[in-house]
Motif scaffolding. Structure first.
Motif, PDB file in Angstrom:
ATOM      1  N   VAL A 101       0.873  -1.172   0.128  1.00 45.14           N
ATOM      2  CA  VAL A 101      -0.043  -0.014   0.020  1.00 45.14           C
ATOM      3  C   VAL A 101       0.914   1.158   0.052  1.00 45.14           C
ATOM      4  O   VAL A 101       0.250   2.382  -0.120  1.00 45.14           O
ATOM      5  N   LEU A 102       2.168   1.034   0.024  1.00 47.46           N
ATOM      6  CA  LEU A 102       3.090   2.350   0.209  1.00 47.46           C
ATOM      7  C   LEU A 102       3.724   2.476  -1.073  1.00 47.46           C
ATOM      8  O   LEU A 102       4.117   1.420  -1.835  1.00 47.46           O
ATOM      9  N   THR A 103       3.995   3.721  -1.344  1.00 46.11           N
ATOM     10  CA  THR A 103       5.104   3.801  -2.695  1.00 46.11           C
ATOM     11  C   THR A 103       6.537   3.260  -2.342  1.00 46.11           C
ATOM     12  O   THR A 103       6.940   3.102  -1.032  1.00 46.11           O
ATOM     13  N   ALA A 104       7.481   3.388  -3.349  1.00 48.40           N
ATOM     14  CA  ALA A 104       8.923   3.030  -3.041  1.00 48.40           C
ATOM     15  C   ALA A 104       9.476   3.779  -1.921  1.00 48.40           C
ATOM     16  O   ALA A 104      10.076   3.291  -0.922  1.00 48.40           O
ATOM     17  N   GLN A 105       9.076   5.229  -2.119  1.00 45.47           N
ATOM     18  CA  GLN A 105       9.973   6.166  -1.230  1.00 45.47           C
ATOM     19  C   GLN A 105       9.197   5.786   0.322  1.00 45.47           C
ATOM     20  O   GLN A 105      10.193   5.688   1.161  1.00 45.47           O
ATOM     21  N   ALA A 127      15.103   9.161  -0.297  1.00 49.39           N
ATOM     22  CA  ALA A 127      15.489   9.511  -1.783  1.00 49.39           C
ATOM     23  C   ALA A 127      17.104   9.172  -2.088  1.00 49.39           C
ATOM     24  O   ALA A 127      17.386   8.650  -3.175  1.00 49.39           O
ATOM     25  N   ILE A 128      18.108   9.375  -1.296  1.00 46.88           N
ATOM     26  CA  ILE A 128      19.352   8.990  -1.288  1.00 46.88           C
ATOM     27  C   ILE A 128      19.510   7.572  -1.481  1.00 46.88           C
ATOM     28  O   ILE A 128      20.155   6.999  -2.307  1.00 46.88           O
ATOM     29  N   ALA A 129      18.838   6.791  -0.622  1.00 50.54           N
ATOM     30  CA  ALA A 129      19.040   5.453  -0.696  1.00 50.54           C
ATOM     31  C   ALA A 129      18.474   4.806  -1.913  1.00 50.54           C
ATOM     32  O   ALA A 129      18.894   3.777  -2.718  1.00 50.54           O
ATOM     33  N   LEU A 130      17.385   5.339  -2.375  1.00 53.19           N
ATOM     34  CA  LEU A 130      16.854   5.069  -3.754  1.00 53.19           C
ATOM     35  C   LEU A 130      17.710   5.372  -5.139  1.00 53.19           C
ATOM     36  O   LEU A 130      17.921   4.395  -6.118  1.00 53.19           O
ATOM     37  N   HIS A 140       7.951   7.196  -6.649  1.00 53.19           N
ATOM     38  CA  HIS A 140       6.413   7.278  -6.176  1.00 53.19           C
ATOM     39  C   HIS A 140       5.632   6.021  -6.895  1.00 53.19           C
ATOM     40  O   HIS A 140       4.425   6.398  -6.927  1.00 53.19           O
ATOM     41  N   HIS A 141       6.248   4.997  -7.165  1.00 54.58           N
ATOM     42  CA  HIS A 141       5.594   3.998  -7.663  1.00 54.58           C
ATOM     43  C   HIS A 141       5.282   3.025  -6.605  1.00 54.58           C
ATOM     44  O   HIS A 141       6.158   2.821  -5.420  1.00 54.58           O
ATOM     45  N   LYS A 142       4.220   2.136  -6.590  1.00 51.11           N
ATOM     46  CA  LYS A 142       4.051   1.213  -5.621  1.00 51.11           C
ATOM     47  C   LYS A 142       4.441  -0.152  -5.907  1.00 51.11           C
ATOM     48  O   LYS A 142       4.733  -0.178  -7.168  1.00 51.11           O
ATOM     49  N   PRO A 143       4.626  -1.200  -5.200  1.00 54.58           N
ATOM     50  CA  PRO A 143       5.250  -2.188  -5.542  1.00 54.58           C
ATOM     51  C   PRO A 143       4.780  -3.133  -6.732  1.00 54.58           C
ATOM     52  O   PRO A 143       5.622  -3.497  -7.489  1.00 54.58           O
ATOM     53  N   LYS A 144       3.438  -3.044  -6.759  1.00 49.46           N
ATOM     54  CA  LYS A 144       2.997  -3.702  -7.764  1.00 49.46           C
ATOM     55  C   LYS A 144       3.037  -3.029  -9.205  1.00 49.46           C
ATOM     56  O   LYS A 144       2.871  -3.623 -10.236  1.00 49.46           O
ATOM     57  N   GLU A 145       3.642  -1.724  -9.155  1.00 51.32           N
ATOM     58  CA  GLU A 145       4.199  -1.032 -10.479  1.00 51.32           C
ATOM     59  C   GLU A 145       5.560  -1.405 -10.807  1.00 51.32           C
ATOM     60  O   GLU A 145       6.086  -0.768 -11.851  1.00 51.32           O
ATOM     61  N   LEU A 146       6.005  -2.244 -10.118  1.00 46.29           N
ATOM     62  CA  LEU A 146       7.480  -2.378 -10.218  1.00 46.29           C
ATOM     63  C   LEU A 146       7.722  -4.007 -10.704  1.00 46.29           C
ATOM     64  O   LEU A 146       7.170  -4.623 -10.445  1.00 46.29           O
ATOM     65  N   SER A 147       9.105  -4.003 -11.330  1.00 51.08           N
ATOM     66  CA  SER A 147       9.404  -5.209 -11.625  1.00 51.08           C
ATOM     67  C   SER A 147       9.976  -6.020 -10.417  1.00 51.08           C
ATOM     68  O   SER A 147      10.440  -5.315  -9.455  1.00 51.08           O
ATOM     69  N   ALA A 157      17.343  -0.688  -0.690  1.00 52.67           N
ATOM     70  CA  ALA A 157      17.261   0.535  -0.186  1.00 52.67           C
ATOM     71  C   ALA A 157      16.742   0.829   1.187  1.00 52.67           C
ATOM     72  O   ALA A 157      17.178   1.441   2.251  1.00 52.67           O
ATOM     73  N   ARG A 158      15.419  -0.014   1.286  1.00 53.24           N
ATOM     74  CA  ARG A 158      14.952  -0.033   2.644  1.00 53.24           C
ATOM     75  C   ARG A 158      16.114  -0.548   3.922  1.00 53.24           C
ATOM     76  O   ARG A 158      15.978   0.006   4.832  1.00 53.24           O
ATOM     77  N   ALA A 159      16.676  -1.481   3.462  1.00 52.47           N
ATOM     78  CA  ALA A 159      17.663  -2.183   4.321  1.00 52.47           C
ATOM     79  C   ALA A 159      19.044  -1.453   4.802  1.00 52.47           C
ATOM     80  O   ALA A 159      19.675  -1.409   5.708  1.00 52.47           O
ATOM     81  N   ILE A 160      19.208  -0.428   3.674  1.00 52.90           N
ATOM     82  CA  ILE A 160      20.443   0.338   3.918  1.00 52.90           C
ATOM     83  C   ILE A 160      20.201   1.736   4.541  1.00 52.90           C
ATOM     84  O   ILE A 160      21.022   2.548   5.003  1.00 52.90           O
ATOM     85  N   VAL A 161      18.778   2.218   4.477  1.00 51.60           N
ATOM     86  CA  VAL A 161      18.621   3.613   4.821  1.00 51.60           C
ATOM     87  C   VAL A 161      18.976   4.178   5.913  1.00 51.60           C
ATOM     88  O   VAL A 161      19.156   5.226   6.253  1.00 51.60           O
ATOM     89  N   SER A 162      18.879   3.149   7.014  1.00 51.27           N
ATOM     90  CA  SER A 162      19.334   3.454   8.387  1.00 51.27           C
ATOM     91  C   SER A 162      20.736   3.349   8.645  1.00 51.27           C
ATOM     92  O   SER A 162      21.150   3.403  10.001  1.00 51.27           O
TER      93      SER A 162
END
Lengths: 230, 385
Positions: A101-105, A127-130, A140-147, A157-162
């Motif tokens: 339900v959330l965008t990539a960001q 944004a930097i991680a992405l 700003h794409h949701k997961p279902k809109e990505l390969s 990106a989520r794993a390294i952002v912190s």
């Protein structure tokens, strides 16, 4: 490579399923220096995911010691472990496990919600991680809109952002085609080489393991042979 | 607030299901708002605040008529400015769905007690002098297209004429209006000449259903009401004197124990909504177990995951509940403008009860799945166990 990042000492792990107790790890010892990239390989049921879960602080051993990033984590309470994970570990899963339900960001920002950062700071770091994983234009794409490959990049990106000390990857390329898998593995290699991230990766794929600095083989809950350097 | 977007996005993960649940909640709270307002209305203690008119009825029931002779005694009560009397006619015009209230009253005194009704002078005179005369309110006249001079047959469900005929024919001699907008809304009534009605009816002659009394000082209404009731205490015709508002409520109270009816309806409604919303929440959490496990993996503590699910339940109940209450407020405001309809007080007390109900409902439907989410073991949840 610097001082030891992971120390697993005489670790036993048993699960209880119904009335049956299943021993998964039998007195396992392992040491991973900081900045290493280790592939854990072994047949199904060998205990590699269990070992990964113990290193990632998702589970606790039946006995033995687990030290990660300078802290003994096998005796931590659930709350302490949660805080420790948030500060020290980044996770990458086989099926990406993004919030649909959330965008990539917003997915990338999730770990930062647990910090005291402002909304603007969270957005900037995400944004930097992405950008680092090459997906700045898909923020700003949701997961279902990505390969699949793009989803896994978002997960990285989520794993390294912190800025965790260690990345724990469970079959990160298991759901991807060869070409995309190679891209993801190259990205992990880059994070290890350029940013000094310690990476522990479970894989069935010998080609994937070649991207690691060394491979550790498990069988029936114990290490088999000496770690092979690549 | 930083978690709001996550909670909001999770709530609308399945848009149709959430919207249907919100709609159900809104309907439940619409009923809650209106019925609780009715409950407040009927459970309010009698009040004479601002009452410059009192209704005197039999202490037994307003269906028990009072002798016309009582008007002489009533006139002796200090503070009374004008007295009139009336009798419910209970007639049908053409067919039952054409219902409207009709009363027989004394034209001269009616005008003194109800000065807010206005009509040309010659029509007032015609009402007083025409035995079969009747006046109708502007809204009623417009409803049936009546004009002065029309003959209107009304079939009484209560009163036969002396010859047994229940069809009474009245001559419309006046069409009254209201002095102000509020009174204009109450011009849906027909008033017929009491003298003619009393002489022509087969039984109960010399009796009136109620007396309408206008007092000189509204501040003395309570004292005057007590004085009237004391005057007739221990007589064959003991009275109960109330404000107009309380008298109107008395009509509705004839339906039964309004409080009990309302409570039973609300219990049924909330039980249904509890099951429905509880099921929605449980299903929503069941579907998201791997996602909740990922949150915990990222370091979200158990308490925070519990709180997020609970917040989702609260948000769901709040959206539905507030939408329903908002709708109830609109309807109550609309009802207040209807003629001859007591104002439904959707006041602070009802809103407070609604807010308490929203929180209680959210806890009831949200706590079980929230606790379950908080207790999830990450490795089991990720492995789909």
């Amino acid at each position: 490579m610097s001082e030891t990042m992971v120390t697993v000492r005489d670790v036993h792990k048993a699960y209880t399923r119904g009335k049956q107790s299943i021993d998964v790890l039998h007195g396992l010892d392992l040491s991973i220096p900081g900045g290493d990239f280790v592939a854990l390989m072994g047949p199904s049921g060998s205990g590699k995911t269990t070992l990964l879960n113990l290193i990632g602080g998702l589970d606790q051993p039946t006995s033995g010691e687990v030290w990660v990033a300078g802290q003994r984590i096998d005796r931590m309470s659930s709350g302490e472990l949660a805080r420790w994970r948030a500060a020290n570990v980044g996770f990458v899963f086989q099926f990406y496990n993004l919030m649909p339900v959330l965008t990539a960001q917003r997915n990338v920002e999730l770990p930062l919600l647990l910090t005291g950062l402002s909304a603007a700071e969270r957005a900037q770091r995400a944004a930097i991680a992405l950008k680092l994983v090459g997906l700045a234009d898909r923020a700003h794409h949701k997961p279902k809109e990505l390969s699949g490959g793009q989803e896994q990049r978002v997960a990285i990106a989520r794993a390294i952002v912190s800025d965790p000390k260690i990345l724990v990857c469970d079959e990160p390329t298991g759901d991807l085609d060869r070409k995309t898998a190679d891209e993801i593995l190259t990205l992990l290699q880059q994070l290890n080489r350029d940013f000094g991230k310690t990476i522990v990766m479970v894989t069935h794929d010998p080609k994937a393991a070649e991207y690691a600095r060394r491979t550790v083989h498990l069988d029936k809950g114990a290490l088999v042979g000496e770690p092979a350097a690549h | 607030m930083k978690y709001f977007q996550l909670v909001w996005a999770s709530l609308f993960r399945k848009k149709t299901r959430t919207l249907l649940t919100v709609l159900s909640l809104a309907m439940a709270f619409l009923l809650f708002g209106l019925l609780q307002a009715v409950n407040v209305l009927f459970s309010a203690p009698p009040t004479f605040a601002g009452a410059d008119r009192l209704i005197v009825q039999s202490r037994v029931s307003f269906t028990e008529a009072l002798p016309l002779a009582m008007r002489q005694q009533l006139r002796t009560v200090p503070g009374i400015e004008a007295i009139t009397w009336r009798q419910w006619f209970g007639g049908i015009y053409q067919e039952p769905r054409n219902f409207f209230p009709q009363f027989a009253t004394d034209p001269a005194t009616f005008r003194e007690v109800y000065p807010e009704y206005v009509m040309p002078e010659e029509q007032w005179r015609a009402f007083e002098t025409t035995r079969t005369g009747a006046i109708v309110g502007r809204r009623l006249a417009e409803r049936f297209g009546w004009q002065v001079g029309d003959k209107v047959p009304i079939q009484s469900t209560i009163w036969p004429q002396r010859d047994g005929n229940k069809t009474w024919t009245f001559d419309i001699v006046g069409i009254y209006d209201g002095r102000d907008e509020e009174t204009r809304q109450r011009t849906g009534v027909m008033w017929i000449n009491f003298d003619y009605f009393d002489e022509a009816r087969q039984f109960a002659r010399g009796l009136a259903g109620i007396y309408d009394v206008r007092v000189a000082d509204a501040g003395q209404a309570n004292a005057i009401a007590q004085a009237i009731d004391s005057l007739f205490a221990n007589s064959p015709n003991e009275t109960k004197t109330q404000s107009e508002r309380d008298f109107q409520l008395g009509f509705f109270k004839q339906i039964g124990d309004i409080g009990l009816i309302v409570t039973l309806i609300l219990i049924a409604v909330f039980f249904t909504i509890l099951i429905l919303t509880g099921n929605t929440m449980a299903q929503a959490v069941r579907e998201r177990i791997p996602e909740l496990a990922v949150l915990k993996t990222l370091g979200f503590p158990n308490g925070l995951v519990t709180a997020l699910v609970l917040a989702e339940a609260l948000l769901l109940c709040a959206i539905g509940g507030l939408a329903g209450m908002g709708l109830a407020q609109l309807i109550a405001t609309g009802l207040a403008r209807l003629p001859d309809f007591p104002p439904v007080p959707l006041n602070l007390a009802v809103w407070t009860q609604a807010l308490v109900a929203i929180v209680a409902l959210a806890l009831a439907v949200g706590l079980p799945p929230a606790l379950r989410a908080g207790r999830l073991r990450i490795v089991d949840a990720l492995a789909g166990r």
